[in-house]
Design a protein around this motif. Structure first.
Motif, PDB file in Angstrom:
ATOM      1  N   TYR A  23       0.839  -1.198   0.000  1.00  0.00           N
ATOM      2  CA  TYR A  23       0.000   0.000   0.000  1.00  0.00           C
ATOM      3  C   TYR A  23       0.874   1.248   0.000  1.00  0.00           C
ATOM      4  N   ALA A  24       0.275   2.376  -0.337  1.00  0.00           N
ATOM      5  CA  ALA A  24       0.955   3.665  -0.310  1.00  0.00           C
ATOM      6  C   ALA A  24       0.070   4.669   0.416  1.00  0.00           C
ATOM      7  N   VAL A  25       0.674   5.419   1.335  1.00  0.00           N
ATOM      8  CA  VAL A  25      -0.062   6.446   2.078  1.00  0.00           C
ATOM      9  C   VAL A  25       0.764   7.721   2.076  1.00  0.00           C
ATOM     10  N   PRO A  26       0.107   8.878   2.168  1.00  0.00           N
ATOM     11  CA  PRO A  26       0.856  10.141   2.227  1.00  0.00           C
ATOM     12  C   PRO A  26       1.681  10.230   3.509  1.00  0.00           C
ATOM     13  N   HIS A  27       2.875  10.791   3.389  1.00  0.00           N
ATOM     14  CA  HIS A  27       3.687  11.042   4.574  1.00  0.00           C
ATOM     15  C   HIS A  27       2.942  12.043   5.461  1.00  0.00           C
ATOM     16  N   PRO A  28       2.871  11.824   6.771  1.00  0.00           N
ATOM     17  CA  PRO A  28       2.079  12.708   7.640  1.00  0.00           C
ATOM     18  C   PRO A  28       2.680  14.101   7.818  1.00  0.00           C
ATOM     19  N   LYS A  29       3.973  14.276   7.475  1.00  0.00           N
ATOM     20  CA  LYS A  29       4.633  15.559   7.731  1.00  0.00           C
ATOM     21  C   LYS A  29       5.233  16.199   6.478  1.00  0.00           C
ATOM     22  N   PRO A  31       5.153  17.230   2.589  1.00  0.00           N
ATOM     23  CA  PRO A  31       4.232  17.402   1.465  1.00  0.00           C
ATOM     24  C   PRO A  31       4.734  16.699   0.207  1.00  0.00           C
ATOM     25  N   LYS A  32       3.788  16.202  -0.585  1.00  0.00           N
ATOM     26  CA  LYS A  32       4.075  15.535  -1.863  1.00  0.00           C
ATOM     27  C   LYS A  32       5.099  14.425  -1.706  1.00  0.00           C
ATOM     28  N   HIS A  33       4.942  13.670  -0.638  1.00  0.00           N
ATOM     29  CA  HIS A  33       5.827  12.528  -0.381  1.00  0.00           C
ATOM     30  C   HIS A  33       4.992  11.385   0.190  1.00  0.00           C
ATOM     31  N   ASP A  34       5.116  10.209  -0.419  1.00  0.00           N
ATOM     32  CA  ASP A  34       4.355   9.038   0.013  1.00  0.00           C
ATOM     33  C   ASP A  34       5.266   8.014   0.676  1.00  0.00           C
ATOM     34  N   ILE A  35       4.702   7.258   1.594  1.00  0.00           N
ATOM     35  CA  ILE A  35       5.366   6.076   2.146  1.00  0.00           C
ATOM     36  C   ILE A  35       4.786   4.869   1.427  1.00  0.00           C
ATOM     37  N   VAL A  36       5.628   4.176   0.687  1.00  0.00           N
ATOM     38  CA  VAL A  36       5.212   3.029  -0.114  1.00  0.00           C
ATOM     39  C   VAL A  36       5.704   1.762   0.577  1.00  0.00           C
ATOM     40  N   VAL A  37       4.776   0.916   0.968  1.00  0.00           N
ATOM     41  CA  VAL A  37       5.102  -0.318   1.678  1.00  0.00           C
ATOM     42  C   VAL A  37       4.924  -1.489   0.717  1.00  0.00           C
ATOM     43  N   LEU A  38       6.022  -2.170   0.416  1.00  0.00           N
ATOM     44  CA  LEU A  38       6.013  -3.279  -0.531  1.00  0.00           C
ATOM     45  C   LEU A  38       5.997  -4.610   0.213  1.00  0.00           C
ATOM     46  N   SER A  39       4.989  -5.413  -0.055  1.00  0.00           N
ATOM     47  CA  SER A  39       4.901  -6.754   0.532  1.00  0.00           C
ATOM     48  C   SER A  39       5.809  -7.682  -0.271  1.00  0.00           C
ATOM     49  N   ASP A  40       7.090  -7.737   0.125  1.00  0.00           N
ATOM     50  CA  ASP A  40       8.068  -8.427  -0.716  1.00  0.00           C
ATOM     51  C   ASP A  40       8.338  -9.866  -0.307  1.00  0.00           C
ATOM     52  N   VAL A  41       7.522 -10.417   0.575  1.00  0.00           N
ATOM     53  CA  VAL A  41       7.689 -11.830   0.933  1.00  0.00           C
ATOM     54  C   VAL A  41       7.522 -12.708  -0.305  1.00  0.00           C
ATOM     55  N   PHE A  42       6.653 -12.282  -1.231  1.00  0.00           N
ATOM     56  CA  PHE A  42       6.446 -13.036  -2.463  1.00  0.00           C
ATOM     57  C   PHE A  42       7.700 -13.065  -3.336  1.00  0.00           C
ATOM     58  N   LEU A  43       8.631 -12.161  -3.101  1.00  0.00           N
ATOM     59  CA  LEU A  43       9.843 -12.071  -3.913  1.00  0.00           C
ATOM     60  C   LEU A  43      10.975 -12.936  -3.362  1.00  0.00           C
ATOM     61  N   SER A  44      10.791 -13.462  -2.179  1.00  0.00           N
ATOM     62  CA  SER A  44      11.845 -14.179  -1.472  1.00  0.00           C
ATOM     63  C   SER A  44      12.255 -15.471  -2.173  1.00  0.00           C
ATOM     64  N   GLN A  45      13.533 -15.806  -2.030  1.00  0.00           N
ATOM     65  CA  GLN A  45      14.017 -17.102  -2.507  1.00  0.00           C
ATOM     66  C   GLN A  45      13.276 -18.245  -1.833  1.00  0.00           C
ATOM     67  N   LYS A  46      12.809 -18.016  -0.620  1.00  0.00           N
ATOM     68  CA  LYS A  46      12.179 -19.087   0.156  1.00  0.00           C
ATOM     69  C   LYS A  46      10.666 -19.159  -0.016  1.00  0.00           C
ATOM     70  N   TYR A  47      10.097 -18.224  -0.780  1.00  0.00           N
ATOM     71  CA  TYR A  47       8.635 -18.241  -0.920  1.00  0.00           C
ATOM     72  C   TYR A  47       8.181 -19.452  -1.721  1.00  0.00           C
ATOM     73  N   ARG A  48       7.169 -20.119  -1.200  1.00  0.00           N
ATOM     74  CA  ARG A  48       6.543 -21.243  -1.891  1.00  0.00           C
ATOM     75  C   ARG A  48       5.034 -21.068  -1.830  1.00  0.00           C
ATOM     76  N   ASP A  49       4.379 -21.276  -2.955  1.00  0.00           N
ATOM     77  CA  ASP A  49       2.928 -21.156  -3.013  1.00  0.00           C
ATOM     78  C   ASP A  49       2.305 -22.409  -2.405  1.00  0.00           C
ATOM     79  N   THR A  50       1.702 -22.257  -1.236  1.00  0.00           N
ATOM     80  CA  THR A  50       1.078 -23.397  -0.543  1.00  0.00           C
ATOM     81  C   THR A  50      -0.444 -23.378  -0.660  1.00  0.00           C
ATOM     82  N   CYS A  51      -0.948 -22.446  -1.488  1.00  0.00           N
ATOM     83  CA  CYS A  51      -2.406 -22.322  -1.611  1.00  0.00           C
ATOM     84  C   CYS A  51      -2.955 -23.100  -2.792  1.00  0.00           C
TER      85      CYS A  51
END
Length: 276
Positions: A23-29, A31-51
């Motif tokens: 997700y991305a949200v505006p920085h609280p302090k 201006p014109k700057h976002d905090i972008v949070v990347l869920s990068d567990v899917f990118l890991s060498q150890k990630y395995r699809d168990t679903c």
């Protein structure tokens, strides 16, 4: 929504989070700057699809989301701070078993994802100001550079509040600009009486060190850290400080025989070497 109020206040961020964890949200302090949070567990060498969802590629989907988010930031004249769990680059702990960096290394991410991420950082170098990650529980950093070796992005690897890997519990406080979100300095605080903490014994959080004072750095950015990484290889005093603070006064995995691997990991891009 109740557990993530900062995300819930922004409908698009909440939808993105519910879909893929990013997700991305505006920085609280700033201006014109976002905090972008990347869920990068899917990118890991150890990630395995168990679903059982054969034919899906969540890692590619997350990077597509990141590319779109950075593109939107550019259109809006915004800059971003990137936050991840797993840092990009080389897993120094695993690679130190080979003791051959950069000839053979273990990458944190799958190589195809790492290459795509590096291309995104090069394309949007004017948008992404700094990155933060954890995962290793240690006090460390990584530098992403372009093909010519020019530093593009600094990734601060923040020590953990859990002592699972021999480190003392710790957290970092940043000194940053409210104008452009650039980081001027940071201080690390750690639990100095971990062995004595018990019912009725209050934890003692103590300042361990401040970055600029210890390393005589101009600021915390890609160019400054690239210079520090090179200096750590030849400056015994600076390297002694880094080794002391790496595990936050705790039991460190670095020793004289494997230090070169950790030094290599700070500067080398994993996609440019052979992953094993």
């Amino acid at each position: 929504g109740r557990d993530l109020p900062a995300v819930a206040r922004h409908p698009q961020a909440l939808r993105d989070y519910m879909t893929g964890g990013s997700y991305a949200v505006p920085h609280p302090k700033v201006p014109k700057h976002d905090i972008v949070v990347l869920s990068d567990v899917f990118l890991s060498q150890k990630y395995r699809d168990t679903c059982g969802q054969t034919g899906t590629d969540p890692g590619s989907a997350e990077l597509s989301w990141l590319e779109w988010t950075l593109y939107q930031a550019r259109l809006a004249g915004k800059t971003v701070t990137l936050a991840m769990h797993i840092p990009p680059g080389i897993d120094a702990y695993s690679s130190s078993r080979n003791n051959a960096c950069p000839l053979k290394v273990t990458s944190f991410w799958q190589d195809a994802y790492a290459r795509r991420f590096l291309a995104l950082i090069a394309r949007y170098k004017d948008q992404v100001r700094i990155a933060f990650a954890g995962h290793t529980h240690m006090d460390d950093f990584r530098i992403i550079a372009d093909a010519n070796g020019t530093p593009l992005l600094a990734t601060r690897i923040t020590p953990s509040v859990t002592p699972l890997f021999g480190n003392n519990p710790a957290f970092t406080v940043l000194l940053y600009s409210r104008t452009d979100a650039s980081v001027a300095d940071y201080a690390t605080f750690y639990l100095s009486n971990l062995a004595k903490v018990a019912p009725g014994v209050a934890p003692q959080w103590t300042r361990e060190y401040a970055f600029k004072a210890v390393y005589q750095a101009q600021g915390y950015d890609a160019a400054s850290l690239a210079g520090l990484a090179k200096r750590l290889r030849t400056d015994d005093t600076a390297r002694a400080s880094f080794l002391r603070y790496f595990a936050v006064e705790g039991k460190s995995a670095i020793n004289e025989s494997n230090w070169t691997v950790y030094a290599c990991a700070q500067l080398a891009n994993a996609s440019a070497v052979i992953a094993v």
